[in-house]
Structure formats: C-alpha cells, structure tokens
Design an enzyme around this catalytic site. Structure first.
Site, PDB file in Angstrom:
ATOM      1  N   SER A   1      35.187  48.268  38.534  1.00 37.78           N
ATOM      2  CA  SER A   1      35.160  48.132  39.958  1.00 37.78           C
ATOM      3  C   SER A   1      34.315  49.164  40.536  1.00 37.78           C
ATOM      4  CB  SER A   1      36.516  48.230  40.926  1.00 37.78           C
ATOM      5  OG  SER A   1      36.457  47.672  41.980  1.00 37.78           O
TER       6      SER A   1
ATOM      7  N   ASP B   1      38.515  36.594  39.113  1.00 41.86           N
ATOM      8  CA  ASP B   1      38.228  37.541  40.082  1.00 41.86           C
ATOM      9  C   ASP B   1      37.384  37.009  41.067  1.00 41.86           C
ATOM     10  OD1 ASP B   1      37.251  39.607  41.464  1.00 41.86           O
ATOM     11  OD2 ASP B   1      36.911  40.931  39.499  1.00 41.86           O
TER      12      ASP B   1
ATOM     13  N   HIS C   1      40.906  40.506  40.342  1.00 39.97           N
ATOM     14  CA  HIS C   1      40.153  41.680  39.930  1.00 39.97           C
ATOM     15  C   HIS C   1      40.789  42.875  39.305  1.00 39.97           C
ATOM     16  CE1 HIS C   1      37.144  44.644  40.851  1.00 39.97           C
ATOM     17  NE2 HIS C   1      37.737  45.291  41.608  1.00 39.97           N
ATOM     18  N   ASP C   2      42.352  42.918  39.844  1.00 47.11           N
ATOM     19  CA  ASP C   2      43.115  43.824  39.081  1.00 47.11           C
ATOM     20  C   ASP C   2      43.128  43.805  37.637  1.00 47.11           C
ATOM     21  OD1 ASP C   2      43.528  45.650  40.949  1.00 47.11           O
ATOM     22  OD2 ASP C   2      45.652  45.075  41.282  1.00 47.11           O
TER      23      ASP C   2
END
Lengths: 384, 384
Positions: free
Chosen positions: A163, A328, A361-362
């Site tokens: 990220s 994501d 995303h995590d």
C-alpha cells in the site's frame, strides 16, 4: 436516539506517540541540522527526527539490509511482539533476522516518533498543528535515505512495502536506483487513482467537519476533546474499503450483537466491529497525521516531473516482486498488472504474486502465510 | 487549513418537502384515521399521509397499473421533467403511459410528502424528529397497498424497483402474491449484506457525530444550522459506493480542479465532484429520513419471520425479472444470482438481465437505454 458510541472520556486529545510510550524498541535519527530539510512541495522543515526500529545485525560490508516501509496507519514497530508484520520478521522467518538486518522507520508526517504535525515546531516550541506542511512520498524516501546513511547502509538488499509502503519502495527504486538491489511492491500502485483520492477526501471531510478538529489546532484541548468522532468516521470508511464484500459476508453475514431489534442503535455485529476499529485507531493515531499521510498518497504519481510513467519506471534497474490480491477493491489487481507489464516491457525482471484471498486490501497484512514464502524466495534470488 | 467547503448559509435546516415545493404534480392519500397504522417494529403512527404521482390513465378494470418504487434518496417524481426515471416513463417509452397507468409514491419515513420524521406528530403538532419510529420495507409496502386500494388498483400489472425500490417490489410479491402479476427487481437483494449494513452504519455515524444533529431534534434550528456537514459526509461515502473504480478512473483519472498544488484543499476533480454531490443532497433531503430509510434497508431480510429464504420466496407466484450490473460492488451480481437461482429452483419464470456497464450500483438509474427495452419486453410478455 442517543449517539451510537458514548464519549470515551479517557481518550487522549491526539494519538501521537510520546516519549516513554512502550511501543517497540525505538531509536531516533536526527537529520543534519545545518540546513533545513526542503520538501517537494516547496516548504522546509527544521530539525527532522526519525523513529526507527531494527532487527538482526548489519554485516560489516552493509550488504544484508532490508528496509520495510509501513502503510498509512502503520509505524516502525513492524517486527517483534505485536508488530504489524510480526509473522514475517524474525529468526527463521521470511525476513530472516539471522541473515538480514531489517529496518523500519516511521514516515515523515506520521505520529509515532518521526517529525509530524504533533511534533513541536522548533520556531515556536508548540506542536505544528495546522501549520505542518504537505509532505510527499518522495519526501518520506529522502528521510529514509538519511537514515540509511546514518546506519551505514549504502545499498539495500531490498526495499519492501504494501500500500503506502509500496509507494515508498517504488520511489526508492526510481530516486535511488543505485541504492537498492530489489523491490517488493505489494497491493500498491504507480499513481493514486480517482477512487483512492475519493476515499482520502472523504476521510479528510469527516475529520474537518468535526468542530473539535479546530482547523487542525486541537492540541491544547482537554483529554477527550480532540477530533475523535471525525477520525473515527474516517477510519470506519477506510476499514470497509480495506476489506471486501466476501470477507464481511463470511465473517458477519447478518449476525446480531445481542438480539434482533427494530432499533437505530447498533443491532448487527458488523456495526460493533466498525465502532471498535474506529475507536481503536483514535487512541493511537493523530488526526493531522492522518490527513497529511492521506494527502501524500493522493499526490503519489511516479510520473510527476519525470515525463511519463514509462520514463519514471525506466529508472528502476533491479528485479521487482509485484503482489496483487484478487479481492482488493481499493488497490485493484489492474493497478499492479499495469505496473508489472510496464516493468516487463522495459525488460526488467518481475516476479508476480497473485494472492487468491477474500481479505481485500488488508490481505497484505493478513496473508503472511502466502506472501512470506514468496518474499523469502525472491530475496534469496537476489545477489548480494 | 480551512474547512474545505464553506458554510452555505442559505442551506435549509432540513431538506424535507414543504407544501408548495414545486417538485412534480403530487397528490396525497390519507390512510384511514379510524385506527393507527401499526408498524412491524411494534410502534404505531396516526394519520399517515402518502405523496404520489401518476402518469397515464387507469383502465376501467384496473388492469394496467404499474407501481414504480423509488430507492433511498428518490421520491415520487419518477416520470416527467427531471424525474429520476424520466427516460423510462412516458408516451412511447418503456413504461408506456399510453398503455400503462404508472404510479410512484414517496416511501414511509421519507421526506418528500409522505409521513416521516420531519412531518408533524399529530399528538404534539411539532415534527417527530428523534421520536419517529423505525420503519421497515414491509411497512412501506403496506402504505403502498392502502394507496392501491384508494386508486382502485386491485392487481398491479407489475411492481418495479431498483435497490431499495427492488426490496419493496420483492416484498410486494411475498406479502401480496395475489395483487401482482409480475415483479421487476433491479440491483437489489433478498437481504441486506454485512457490507451494505456497514456503509449504512457509517452514514448514520457521520450524521450523528455532527453536533448540529442534536440527537435528531434539529428542526427548530436557524437555516444553515442543521446537520448538513454530517449528512454531506454520509452522502459522499454513498456516492462512491454507488459508482465504481472503473467509472471514476474513466471520468476523473487524476485531473485537477484548477492546477496541481501541494495543498490540503481540493486539488483533484473527483474531490470537487464529491463536494458537489454531498451539498446537493443536503439541500433536498432530511437527515432523519436518511437514517430511517437506511435502517429499513439494513433490516430488509425477506426470510424474517417466514422460516427461510426459500419459504419466503415460495410465496412469490409470478414471473420475475432480475437485473444485475457487473460493476456493482455494493449490490454485487452474486446477490441477484442467488435470488434468480432460488426462484428458478422454486419453478418460477425468471427473466435475467445482465447489464454490462462500468457505472456500478447507480447503473439502474443511468443505463435506462439497456434496462428500458428489457423491461418493456418483459411487461409485454405478462398477461393482463
């Protein structure tokens, strides 16, 4: 209707780190004070300080150093107990500290020991607050380069991040092509998308709409009287964009906190989950830092001032590992595919990792069991 | 740092409809006043009023009536100039008003003429505000059934809706299987998902965190002193979830409002777009209605009190058109596939429409060129 979350009277005004806070074994590097640190945006900072943590031992020739770059609300405590990448860093782990000297520093503009809006402005002795300048990913990398000098690291074996951390890693490969031997870029992008900017803007609006934000100058407030509600809403939004429909359906479906009721109060588990994560961040993060770091991500565009994306990426001369997560929605695989394809087109070696996870995303923080071995193999393949 | 959006001093306290507001040619139906309207949640309302609009002429045998149900921030002005489904409703259009008698009413709990939190509580003469009860999709349908009685519509040729409108249409088929001949369900679901509840909860939090919300009793405030900032943030979140990464990238990419700057103010077009849409909703919508209608959607679960999803859907006895949009991340195609497959499994006729659009959830409002002809064909195939 009562407010859904009672005012937590024990909340600090700001979640910024304070000397003595027991989070990891931090050390501090002070940038040279003989000249100001000039920012990409045109302003300058005096007396920049960087909080960092290291694991393992640096070889005499400085060849075994790995820089781990943290994401938006991360900090320098990547490894060790409670570290955000604890499973990846340590003896016998993918970033094997019997072999590598692993470094993680808190970013410029952050709130965990590195100079940021909650730090004292040397010219007034009081926190910068609203006067803290806009910083960029490139500024963060320049601070890290000064730390590398101080640590005696000429060339990183690898610079690694997910990220916002991946944005820094990519900039390292562009700004300092001679100081890296490889890059690991997880769930990141060569430029922030309109969707990413949209969420960032909404987070800013939520914080700025909170009257307790006071335009950014809230550090004199009483405990609990900081902009925690606005930051909480911002974090709740982020928390949803970091996961996925699939992950939420699997984990919560329509399960209820206590019992089903026709009520405006929190009825469903997912509501309690969001409240919990919102309040959790408020306790450990500074609202001004949240705004500055989000802005730095919005401004991230490796092509800026470098002609084109292709021209920017042509500066990268080392093997790159690029990882995507299929679920994501915030940093969708298409962004990493574009990065991979552009690098391949330039003749670079790319190791592409397709993470088949519902975690959104995590996943770059959660799926260490998948990412770890791939990162270890990739680092192994890089010559000293 | 200044607040990104100046206080619009001309903002009303509430965006609720007022007699005389020139939005469509509304009429009003009053529910019987001899008994209270009992809500699914256990409370009751006295003197419920419904605002509605019609297009076309009802046949003597009442067989050509079509009910259009609006989504969260919609209203009864579906057709005619500026109607939210203007392209679908009118002479020669898919809902051909030379043929059909088209009806659209504002939902219970709304703010466009139907009884809601901004309506006067008959027991006090003042707006309900925080005392307005939680309403459900099933309550909305019961109000519509009373309107159908008053209009002389025994059986709807079709009940049609997208998103929250589709929730109502589906409940019509379950609660009144003998009063519908077909259903059109676009971008909707048989039960709200954890993700949908999550966004709904965040919108509530944003509104409730605004001190001008005053727990829901803000109707006595001065103009501009209502909870517009909180509602604006809630709407901005919704606006992003209604679109898609693809649509935003195509429309905005990284284009800038004026010129690029290292600034905390709005730099990118997408920021201006969100501010615009946030403020636009604030001018026309009531915060309490926003909260109540979102809650009604959270509570939507056709299986509630009916054993199971299968048992609930087995009550539907008519042909159903189900439409999905591939880029809809909020009401993803998997939800409509589940609905379609469950109905097919029960032996019902299902006409499935796969809308190949990048517009996300809002495609049911935007892609009228795709949906219109399919809806027209489907209605044509239904016997009177």
């Amino acid at each position: 209707m009562t407010p859904p979350v009672p005012v937590p009277l024990d909340l600090p005004v700001t979640g910024a780190w304070r000397p003595g806070d027991p989070v990891g074994d931090r050390r501090f590097h002070h940038l040279p004070t003989d000249r100001p640190f000039n920012l990409e945006g045109g302003r300058a900072l005096d007396r920049v300080e960087v909080a960092y943590e290291t694991w393992g031992t640096l070889r005499g020739d400085g060849s075994n150093a790995v820089l781990v770059c943290h994401a938006l609300t991360g900090d320098s405590h990547a490894g060790g107990r409670g570290g955000w990448w604890e499973e990846l860093i340590g003896p016998g782990r993918p970033l094997d500290t019997d072999r590598y000297f692993v470094v993680c520093s808190n970013v410029l503009g952050g709130c965990q020991g590195t100079t940021g809006p909650s730090s004292p402005d040397p010219s007034t002795g009081r926190p910068y607050g609203s006067s803290f300048p806009v910083v960029s990913i490139r500024d963060m990398v320049r601070v890290q380069a000064s730390l590398a000098d101080a640590l005696g690291v000429g060339v990183w074996h690898s610079v690694i991040g997910g990220s916002m951390g991946g944005m820094q890693a990519l900039e390292w490969g562009i700004v300092h092509p001679d100081r890296v031997r490889s890059l690991v870029l997880a769930s990141t992008t060569s430029e922030a998308s309109a969707l990413q900017i949209a969420w960032s803007h909404i987070g800013r609006m939520a914080v700025q709409a909170d009257p307790r934000f006071r335009g950014g100058d809230y550090y004199d407030a009483e405990p609990g009287d900081g902009p925690w509600r606005g930051l909480m809403v911002a974090r709740m939004c982020a928390q949803v964009t970091y996961r996925s429909d699939e992950a939420f359906s699997e984990r919560f479906h329509r399960s209820v906190v206590d019992r089903f009721a026709f009520s405006m109060d929190a009825v469903f588990d997912v509501e309690g989950y969001l409240d919990y994560h919102g309040l959790k961040l408020v306790r450990r993060f500074d609202a001004n830092s949240y705004l500055r770091l989000n802005r730095a991500m919005d401004l991230h565009d490796v092509a800026r001032g470098r002609g084109s994306l292709r021209q920017a990426l042509s500066r990268v001369r080392v093997p790159v590992q690029v990882a995507s997560v299929r679920s994501d929605g915030l940093y969708p695989p298409a962004q990493q595919h574009a990065l991979r394809d552009a690098l391949l087109d330039l003749g670079r070696r790319v190791d592409y990792v397709d993470v088949d996870s519902p975690q959104g995303h995590d996943a770059f923080l959660i799926e260490t069991g998948v990412l770890g071995p791939r990162i270890a193999e990739f680092l192994e393949s890089i010559d000293d």
